[in-house]
Design an enzyme around this catalytic site. Structure first.
Site, PDB file in Angstrom:
ATOM      1  N   CYS A   1      -2.350   9.132   2.608  1.00  0.00           N
ATOM      2  CA  CYS A   1      -2.056   8.546   1.301  1.00  0.00           C
ATOM      3  C   CYS A   1      -3.073   8.773   0.285  1.00  0.00           C
ATOM      4  O   CYS A   1      -2.826   8.676  -0.879  1.00  0.00           O
ATOM      5  CB  CYS A   1      -1.473   7.063   1.383  1.00  0.00           C
TER       6      CYS A   1
ATOM      7  N   GLU B   1       0.817  -1.086  -0.129  1.00  0.00           N
ATOM      8  CA  GLU B   1      -0.073  -0.361   0.210  1.00  0.00           C
ATOM      9  C   GLU B   1       0.987   1.147   0.041  1.00  0.00           C
ATOM     10  O   GLU B   1       1.123   1.879   1.167  1.00  0.00           O
ATOM     11  CB  GLU B   1      -0.847  -0.065   1.046  1.00  0.00           C
TER      12      GLU B   1
END
Length: 576
Positions: free
Chosen positions: A382, A347
């Site tokens: 993010c 990720e």
């Protein structure tokens, strides 16, 4: 610290500059202690580290079981105020850790002390004992003791599925208590400064995730299926199978939510993880592990280490975990993919965009969502909005003015804007100045350092910033890399497009991961009720949902049962 002196001061209840003095038993905030000499145990080590190191003694030739109650009786009586905020698991006071009264962790077996500066004033407020490359052997051996078929699977120790469901239930109940949720919210704020609402939201999502996997829900993750065979007695069965020894590496920006969701997912499926959280914020997960142990999680199920990147990389190479989950920068992700021969789920970082179509409506709401997506948590998500594509119709509305007004509401006092832990002020302003050299670009708002603060220079501190860059300039090869560089802070690019410049069939012609579409769409929604993660990459990881857990933390195993009976009068056939 002098143990007796500290104990005496603690008994006086000394307070100075809004900070409560904590004795050694209270402030041991390190995450993994290795006790090599049982004859020299002190109560403060026993009390602070029981759950953290209990899995290690068998590896070190020490007694396998410790009578904690008996050991306490042979040591000095604990200070009656040791249970911080009356929480049985807590060993620090979230609101009162400061430079004058730091949370200091001590390890037996390592002298490498990493001092964490307070992100708000630069004072040394947490000391983390980090393992160096000479101290990783116990962790390597611990992982090596976990077989490839895991701590449990559908044919081995299935009662553990139920045990972990019970742990989830108890942990969720604990996080539902106002005192506990307040403790973790404030602790998150201290190490990764964000508004209380954002910090509390992290605790809330973690609690709801745990609620989702109470009772039988853990074993439902391992649900199998069967397909009829070609003849009587033959059936094929598909099972979800653990990897066994695994590793989890998580970043600073969500010090509770990301590590808990990935850790529990790994455990649910039968794996034994070694967990590393960014040292700047590791105290949050260390306290959460204590809570999980209080809720019945076996202490030997998880290895928890503090280490720098180089040491952790060496541990991974030597321990050779069957799978490693990494959440963080793309650069490190690519290195790990090579070092670990592809046995990774990632990720990694993302440059996230938002498109506003030609229909202008609900401008107030859209402006607020744009502000939240770009600047909540000071842009340190993010999924934070990195670029806003607005149809030319929106330029005629009050959108940009309202975004400016909303951005100026953010202030350091309530942490709606705060320290940037991965970029300095100078680096972000330098990037902005390079963008402003592009033809047609302009500063929409922000573009200045925060004023009247004591944030240390190793961190960043700028006002929420937006820079306009014409779309035709963005698409030029000489500009594209600069414009699409991710700045992990309160910084976004805004551009404008006309009907012919951008196709409206965006979803069907893109490979982005989690995507939000519609009037109420946002880029930073990451609750527990939907998949969150990238797409278009076989290494891509997910988080939060049953599908994410099964994809990341288990593999498919097919078992074909074929018991006959043989056909009547069967004979050996001719060779083929």
């Amino acid at each position: 610290m002098d143990e007796n002196a500290n104990k005496g001061e603690a008994e006086k209840g000394l307070r100075s500059s809004g900070s409560t003095f904590l004795d050694d038993a209270e402030v041991e905030a390190s995450t993994t202690a290795i006790c090599l000499d049982y004859d020299r145990w002190k109560f403060h080590l026993l009390e602070a580290f029981t759950d953290a190191w209990r899995f290690l003694p068998p590896l070190l030739g020490c007694p396998e079981k410790v009578d904690v109650a008996a050991a306490k009786e042979t040591c000095f009586d604990p200070d009656p105020t040791r249970s911080i905020n009356s929480l049985s698991f807590a060993t620090v006071n979230a609101e009162e850790v400061s430079g004058s009264q730091p949370a200091e962790g001590k390890w037996t077996g390592s002298s490498n002390l990493n001092t964490i500066p307070d992100p708000l004033n630069g004072e040394s407020f947490i000391k983390v004992t980090e393992m160096d490359e000479t101290c990783i052997r116990p962790f390597v051996e611990s992982l090596s003791k976990c077989p490839k078929h895991g701590l449990h699977n559908p044919f081995k120790s299935p009662e553990r599925y139920l045990m972990l469901g019970d742990v989830s239930m108890k942990a969720a109940q604990m996080l539902s208590l106002p005192k506990v949720s307040e403790f973790f919210s404030r602790l998150i704020q201290r190490v990764s400064p964000k508004s209380y609402q954002q910090a509390f939201g992290e605790v809330y999502v973690t609690r709801r995730f745990l609620e989702n996997f109470c009772g039988d829900q853990v074993r439902f993750l391992a649900r199998s299926f069967a397909v009829p065979g070609n003849h009587l007695g033959q059936q094929s069965h598909g099972f979800r199978w653990p990897y066994g020894p695994v590793a989890i590496i998580t970043p600073f920006n969500f010090p509770l939510e990301i590590p808990v969701l990935q850790l529990m997912g790994a455990l649910y499926m039968g794996n034994k993880p070694v967990l590393k959280v960014d040292s700047k914020v590791c105290i949050v997960m260390e306290q959460m592990l204590r809570l999980l142990h209080d809720c019945g999680l076996p202490v030997e199920d998880v290895d928890f280490i503090n280490a720098d990147g180089r040491t952790m990389n060496k541990l991974l190479l030597e321990a050779n975990p069957r799978m490693t989950l990494f959440t963080g920068s793309s650069r490190v992700a690519e290195k790990l993919a090579v070092d670990l021969k592809g046995r990774v789920k990632l990720e990694d970082a993302g440059f996230d965009w938002k498109i506003l179509g030609p229909d202008v409506e609900e401008v107030d709401y859209v402006a607020w969502v744009c502000d939240q997506d770009a600047y909540a948590c000071s842009g340190q998500k993010c999924s934070a909005q990195s670029m806003l594509f607005m149809h030319e119709n929106w330029s005629k509305s009050t959108l940009l003015r309202q975004m400016n007004d909303l951005a100026t509401r953010r202030k350091l006092e309530d942490l709606t804007v705060g320290p940037i832990l991965t970029f300095t002020t100078e680096a972000m302003l330098e990037h902005m100045n390079k963008l402003l050299q592009i033809s047609g670009s302009k500063l929409l708002f922000g573009g200045e350092a925060l004023e009247k603060h004591s944030i240390p220079p190793i961190y960043g501190a700028i006002k929420p910033t937006a820079v306009f860059v014409p779309l035709e300039e963005i698409l030029k090869e000489s500009n594209f890399e600069l414009v699409t560089k991710e700045i992990f802070g309160p910084f976004q690019i805004v551009t404008e497009y006309k009907d012919h410049q951008l196709p409206m069939e965006v979803i069907g012609k893109s490979v982005n991961g989690t995507t939000y579409a519609g009037l109420r769409a946002r880029t930073t929604g990451a609750p527990q009720n939907h998949w969150f993660g990238p797409a278009g990459d076989p290494r891509g990881a997910g988080i939060g949902t049953p599908e994410a857990i099964k994809l990341v933390w288990s593999c498919h195993r097919e078992i074909i049962y074929d018991f006959g009976p043989l056909p009547q009068n069967w004979e050996t056939p001719a060779a083929t």
